[in-house]
Design a protein around this motif. Structure first.
Motif, short mmCIF file in Angstrom:
data_model
loop_
_atom_site.label_atom_id
_atom_site.label_comp_id
_atom_site.label_asym_id
_atom_site.label_seq_id
_atom_site.Cartn_x
_atom_site.Cartn_y
_atom_site.Cartn_z
N MET A 1 0.84 -1.19 0.00
CA MET A 1 0.00 0.00 0.00
C MET A 1 0.88 1.25 0.00
O MET A 1 1.81 1.38 0.78
N THR A 2 0.63 2.19 -0.89
CA THR A 2 1.42 3.40 -1.01
C THR A 2 1.01 4.41 0.05
O THR A 2 -0.18 4.66 0.26
N ALA A 3 2.00 4.98 0.73
CA ALA A 3 1.70 5.98 1.75
C ALA A 3 1.14 7.23 1.11
O ALA A 3 1.50 7.59 -0.02
N THR A 4 0.22 7.88 1.81
CA THR A 4 -0.37 9.11 1.31
C THR A 4 0.72 10.18 1.19
O THR A 4 1.42 10.45 2.16
N GLU B 1 -3.59 23.19 15.78
CA GLU B 1 -3.86 21.83 16.25
C GLU B 1 -2.60 20.97 16.20
O GLU B 1 -2.33 20.20 17.13
N ALA B 2 -1.82 21.12 15.14
CA ALA B 2 -0.59 20.34 15.03
C ALA B 2 0.41 20.74 16.12
O ALA B 2 1.10 19.89 16.69
N TYR B 3 0.47 22.02 16.42
CA TYR B 3 1.37 22.51 17.46
C TYR B 3 0.98 21.96 18.83
O TYR B 3 1.83 21.57 19.64
N ARG B 4 -0.31 21.89 19.08
CA ARG B 4 -0.83 21.50 20.40
C ARG B 4 -1.00 19.99 20.54
O ARG B 4 -1.16 19.50 21.66
N ALA B 5 -0.95 19.25 19.46
CA ALA B 5 -1.28 17.82 19.48
C ALA B 5 -0.41 17.05 20.47
O ALA B 5 0.81 17.13 20.45
N GLY B 6 -1.08 16.31 21.35
CA GLY B 6 -0.37 15.53 22.35
C GLY B 6 0.18 16.36 23.49
O GLY B 6 0.86 15.83 24.37
N ALA C 1 -3.32 15.01 2.16
CA ALA C 1 -4.72 14.72 1.85
C ALA C 1 -5.62 15.90 2.19
O ALA C 1 -6.71 15.74 2.74
N GLY C 2 -5.14 17.11 1.90
CA GLY C 2 -5.94 18.30 2.14
C GLY C 2 -5.97 18.78 3.57
O GLY C 2 -6.68 19.74 3.89
N GLN C 3 -5.19 18.16 4.46
CA GLN C 3 -5.19 18.51 5.88
C GLN C 3 -3.81 19.00 6.30
O GLN C 3 -2.79 18.41 5.90
N VAL C 4 -3.76 20.04 7.11
CA VAL C 4 -2.49 20.48 7.71
C VAL C 4 -2.17 19.51 8.84
O VAL C 4 -2.95 19.37 9.79
N VAL C 5 -1.02 18.84 8.73
CA VAL C 5 -0.68 17.80 9.71
C VAL C 5 0.60 18.12 10.47
O VAL C 5 0.99 17.35 11.36
N GLY C 6 1.24 19.24 10.14
CA GLY C 6 2.47 19.59 10.85
C GLY C 6 2.88 21.01 10.52
O GLY C 6 2.35 21.63 9.59
N LEU D 1 1.19 16.05 13.79
CA LEU D 1 0.11 15.30 14.42
C LEU D 1 0.54 13.85 14.66
O LEU D 1 1.15 13.23 13.79
N PRO D 2 0.24 13.28 15.83
CA PRO D 2 0.70 11.92 16.14
C PRO D 2 0.35 10.88 15.08
O PRO D 2 1.17 10.00 14.78
N ALA D 3 -0.84 10.96 14.50
CA ALA D 3 -1.26 9.96 13.52
C ALA D 3 -0.44 10.02 12.24
O ALA D 3 -0.50 9.09 11.42
N HIS D 4 0.31 11.09 12.03
CA HIS D 4 1.07 11.26 10.78
C HIS D 4 2.58 11.20 11.00
O HIS D 4 3.34 11.49 10.08
N ARG D 5 3.00 10.83 12.20
CA ARG D 5 4.43 10.70 12.45
C ARG D 5 4.98 9.40 11.86
O ARG D 5 4.24 8.44 11.66
N GLY D 6 6.26 9.39 11.59
CA GLY D 6 6.89 8.20 11.03
C GLY D 6 6.85 8.15 9.52
O GLY D 6 7.32 7.16 8.93
N ALA D 7 6.33 9.18 8.89
CA ALA D 7 6.25 9.20 7.42
C ALA D 7 7.27 10.14 6.80
O ALA D 7 7.24 10.38 5.59
N GLY D 8 8.17 10.69 7.62
CA GLY D 8 9.18 11.60 7.09
C GLY D 8 8.77 13.05 7.08
O GLY D 8 9.52 13.91 6.61
N ILE D 9 7.59 13.37 7.62
CA ILE D 9 7.08 14.74 7.55
C ILE D 9 7.92 15.67 8.44
O ILE D 9 8.28 16.78 8.03
N GLY D 10 8.22 15.23 9.65
CA GLY D 10 9.02 16.05 10.54
C GLY D 10 10.40 16.32 9.95
O GLY D 10 10.91 17.44 10.01
N THR D 11 11.02 15.29 9.36
CA THR D 11 12.33 15.45 8.74
C THR D 11 12.27 16.45 7.60
O THR D 11 13.15 17.31 7.45
#
Length: 302
Positions: free
Chosen positions: A1-4, A21-26, A54-59, A82-92
Motif C-alpha cells: 500500500m502506497t503511503a499518502t 492543532e498540530a502545534y498543540r497535538a499531544g 490529503a488536504g489537511q495540515v498535519v504539521g 500530528l501523532p497519527a502522521h508521524r513516522g512518514a518523514g514529515i518532521g524530517t
C-alpha cells in the motif's frame, strides 16, 4: 500500500486552525489558538511552514532569527506533527525545509526545543542537534481552591494591566529588568519598546484584565502576565524589578491574577519554566502546580 503523499509549503491564513492543532497535538498543557497562530505568522521575524497531507495540515515548522541575540547569526526552529502522521518523514522534511530558509537568512546556529519523550529526543539527536538545558511544564486545576491571597505589604497596590492601556511603558520597564535575570544560553540585548508593544503587549491572547501589576508608591515594580484561550490560563511571564526582589511581590501579583482567572471560570492554569529557575519553581509549587511535561533545549550548527 502506497503511503499518502504530503508536501511542505508556506503558511496561509486558512491554515491557522490546522497549524494550531498540530502545534498543540499531544500537549494539552499548551495554550495556543488559531488567532494567535495567524498573528504570529504576520510578525516580520517569524516564519511558518506547514505540511499538508490529503488536504489537511498535519504539521508545522516555526522558525526565524533570534533578533535580540548579542551573538550574530542565531536562529530558532521548532517542529511538530500530528501523532497519527508521524513516522512518514514529515518532521524530517519540515526541519530540512526550515533549515534551508534559515541558512538563506544568514543563520549559523539553530536553537529549538524537543519534548522530553524518547521519540522526540531521538528525532533531534538523529538530525545533529545537541541536547542542552531542561525546562518543565506544570499545571493546576482551577476548579479546586487556590491558596488564600498573601497579605499585601504596606505601600503596595495591585492593579490590572488594563489600567495601563494608555501608557504601558512602566510595565515594559519591569519586563526588561526581569528578562535580564532569566536563565538561558544566549546573551540578549534589551528588547526595544516598539518591539515589545508589537510582540508582547498587543498579542491577541494577552489578557490585560488578568495580568496584575504591583506598584510601590505608584511605580510599577512587579507583574504577572496572563494569556488565555477562553478556557485555559497561561502564565506568560512573572517578573519583579531588581530593586524589589525578595519581598514576595511576584507571588502576590500571580496570586491575584490566578484568583481573578478562577473567578472568571477558567478551567486550568499552565506554565513553563527553566529547570534552574528555582525561585519561580518554588512559587508555582506553593500555588499547587504540578509538573506535567518537560522539554529540552537543542542546538545545531548549520
Amino acid at each position: 500500500m502506497t503511503a499518502t503523499p504530503y508536501h511542505i509549503r508556506p503558511f496561509t491564513p486558512e491554515d491557522a486552525a490546522g497549524a494550531a492543532e498540530a502545534y498543540r497535538a499531544g500537549r494539552p498543557h499548551l495554550v495556543v489558538t488559531p488567532e494567535v497562530t495567524n498573528w504570529l505568522a504576520g510578525l516580520p521575524h517569524y516564519h511558518l511552514l506547514v505540511a499538508e497531507r490529503a488536504g489537511q495540515v498535519v504539521g508545522s515548522a516555526r522558525f526565524g532569527p533570534v533578533t535580540e541575540s548579542t551573538t550574530p547569526h542565531q536562529g530558532f526552529l521548532n517542529v511538530s506533527v500530528l501523532p497519527a502522521h508521524r513516522g512518514a518523514g514529515i518532521g524530517t522534511a519540515l526541519v530540512a525545509a526550515a533549515e534551508r530558509e534559515l541558512a538563506a537568512l544568514g543563520t549559523r546556529e539553530v536553537h529549538g526545543w524537543a519534548d522530553g519523550t524518547p521519540e522526540a529526543l531521538a528525532f533531534a539527536a538523529a538530525r545533529g542537534y545537541r541536547k542542552g538545558r531542561r525546562a518543565q511544564f506544570a499545571g493546576r486545576d482551577l476548579t479546586t481552591p487556590l491558596p488564600p491571597l498573601p497579605p499585601t505589604p504596606p505601600g503596595i497596590e495591585l492593579r490590572p494591566a488594563a489600567d495601563f492601556l494608555d501608557d504601558p511603558y512602566p510595565v515594559y520597564l519591569v519586563d526588561i529588568d526581569g528578562t535580564r535575570s532569566e536563565p538561558g544560553d544566549l546573551a540578549l540585548e534589551d528588547q526595544s519598546y516598539e518591539s515589545w508593544l508589537a510582540e508582547i503587549w498587543n498579542r491577541p491572547d494577552q489578557d490585560h484584565t488578568l495580568t496584575m501589576v504591583a506598584l510601590d508608591g505608584g511605580r510599577a515594580v512587579a507583574f504577572s502576565a496572563a494569556q488565555t484561550d477562553g478556557r485555559h490560563y497561561w502564565s506568560a511571564f512573572t517578573a519583579t524589578s531588581s530593586t524589589h526582589r525578595g519581598r514576595g511581590l511576584a507571588k502576590l501579583a500571580k496570586a491575584h491574577s490566578l484568583h481573578r482567572a478562577q473567578a472568571r471560570g477558567l478551567l486550568a492554569a499552565y506554565t513553563n519554566n527553566d529547570a534552574d529557575n528555582a525561585p519561580m519553581l518554588a512559587i508555582n509549587d506553593w500555588f499547587g502546580y504540578r509538573v506535567c511535561a518537560e522539554e529540552w533545549k537543542h542546538s545545531r550548527t548549520l
